[in-house]
Design an enzyme around this catalytic site. Structure first.
Site, short mmCIF file in Angstrom:
data_model
loop_
_atom_site.label_atom_id
_atom_site.label_comp_id
_atom_site.label_asym_id
_atom_site.label_seq_id
_atom_site.Cartn_x
_atom_site.Cartn_y
_atom_site.Cartn_z
N GLY A 107 0.83 -1.20 0.00
CA GLY A 107 0.00 0.00 0.00
C GLY A 107 0.85 1.24 0.00
O GLY A 107 2.03 1.21 0.37
N THR A 108 0.24 2.35 -0.40
CA THR A 108 0.93 3.63 -0.42
C THR A 108 -0.07 4.72 -0.73
O THR A 108 -1.24 4.45 -1.01
CB THR A 108 2.07 3.62 -1.47
OG1 THR A 108 2.95 4.69 -1.19
CG2 THR A 108 1.52 3.77 -2.87
N THR A 109 0.39 5.97 -0.69
CA THR A 109 -0.45 7.11 -1.09
C THR A 109 0.38 8.06 -1.93
O THR A 109 1.45 8.50 -1.49
CB THR A 109 -0.99 7.86 0.15
OG1 THR A 109 -1.76 6.96 0.95
CG2 THR A 109 -1.87 9.02 -0.28
N LYS A 128 9.34 7.30 -3.29
CA LYS A 128 8.22 7.09 -4.21
C LYS A 128 8.00 8.28 -5.13
O LYS A 128 7.09 8.28 -5.95
CB LYS A 128 6.94 6.83 -3.41
CG LYS A 128 7.05 5.71 -2.39
CD LYS A 128 5.79 5.59 -1.55
CE LYS A 128 5.99 4.58 -0.44
NZ LYS A 128 4.75 4.44 0.38
#
Length: 210
Positions: free
Chosen positions: A7-9, A40
């Site tokens: 997961g990430t944003t 990222k």
């Protein structure tokens, strides 16, 4: 074999003065926090940046591909690659592997002769341009903030604060997002510029997010 969930944003928005892109720092595998300072947010060239969500190995390969192709384009044509061309190139690379895909979700943003742009690109190569976009497990929380606060005449400074607000909202509710925020601006005058962590922390305190 079942793939481990990650997961990430990531966020990208267009303002009247430039593009703002941001990410958080956490890399996760299922419920395990694998890394707390994962990169990222990447500069591809003076006029183009990219955010990444997905498997780290796939992301790093794609960043190397894109930097190489963009550099060759600039050397051969004596000009920066248009943002739409970079998005199309990345889309084609991903689509060629759609049956054995790169496990990624990407944002490409920047400027060219036609203005400022942000593209969201999925693992099958689908590319959609919009005024704002978010990719990753925290994107649902980010979109709530963006829908409420984004406007056509948003300044660059307001855009930076909006990206920070959006990612902060995701970090509060998405367990796979956290451990700090990276933000960069892309403008015609200064190109790709990443804000220092001190500047991000200062803004978060001013916005009363800490």
């Amino acid at each position: 074999m079942e793939n481990a969930k990650t997961g990430t944003t990531t966020v990208g928005i267009v303002t009247k003065d430039g593009v703002v892109m941001g990410t958080e720092h956490r890399a996760s595998m299922e419920t395990f926090i694998a890394h707390k300072t994962a990169q990222k947010l990447y500069k591809l060239d003076y006029n183009i940046g990219m955010t990444t969500a997905g498997l780290v190995g796939d992301l790093q390969v794609l960043v190397r591909y894109m930097r190489a192709e963009i550099n060759l384009y600039r050397i051969r044509r004596k000009m920066y690659m248009p943002v739409g061309a970079a998005a199309t190139l990345l889309s084609n690379i991903l689509n060629e592997r759609k049956f054995f895909p790169y496990y990624v979700g990407l944002l490409v943003g920047g400027f060219d002769s036609k203005g400022y742009h942000v593209f969201a690109i999925d693992a099958a190569g689908g590319a959609i341009e919009d005024k704002y976009a978010s990719v990753g497990s925290g994107s649902l929380f980010v979109y709530g903030v963006l829908e409420d606060r984004w406007k056509d005449d948003l300044s660059l400074d307001e855009g930076i604060n909006l990206v920070i607000r959006g990612i902060n909202a995701a970090m509060r509710r998405d367990a796979a997002s956290g451990d700090g925020i990276s933000v960069a601006t892309i403008t015609k005058d200064e190109g790709f510029v990443e804000l220092s962590q001190e500047e991000v922390e200062k803004r978060m305190k001013k916005l009363k997010l800490k």
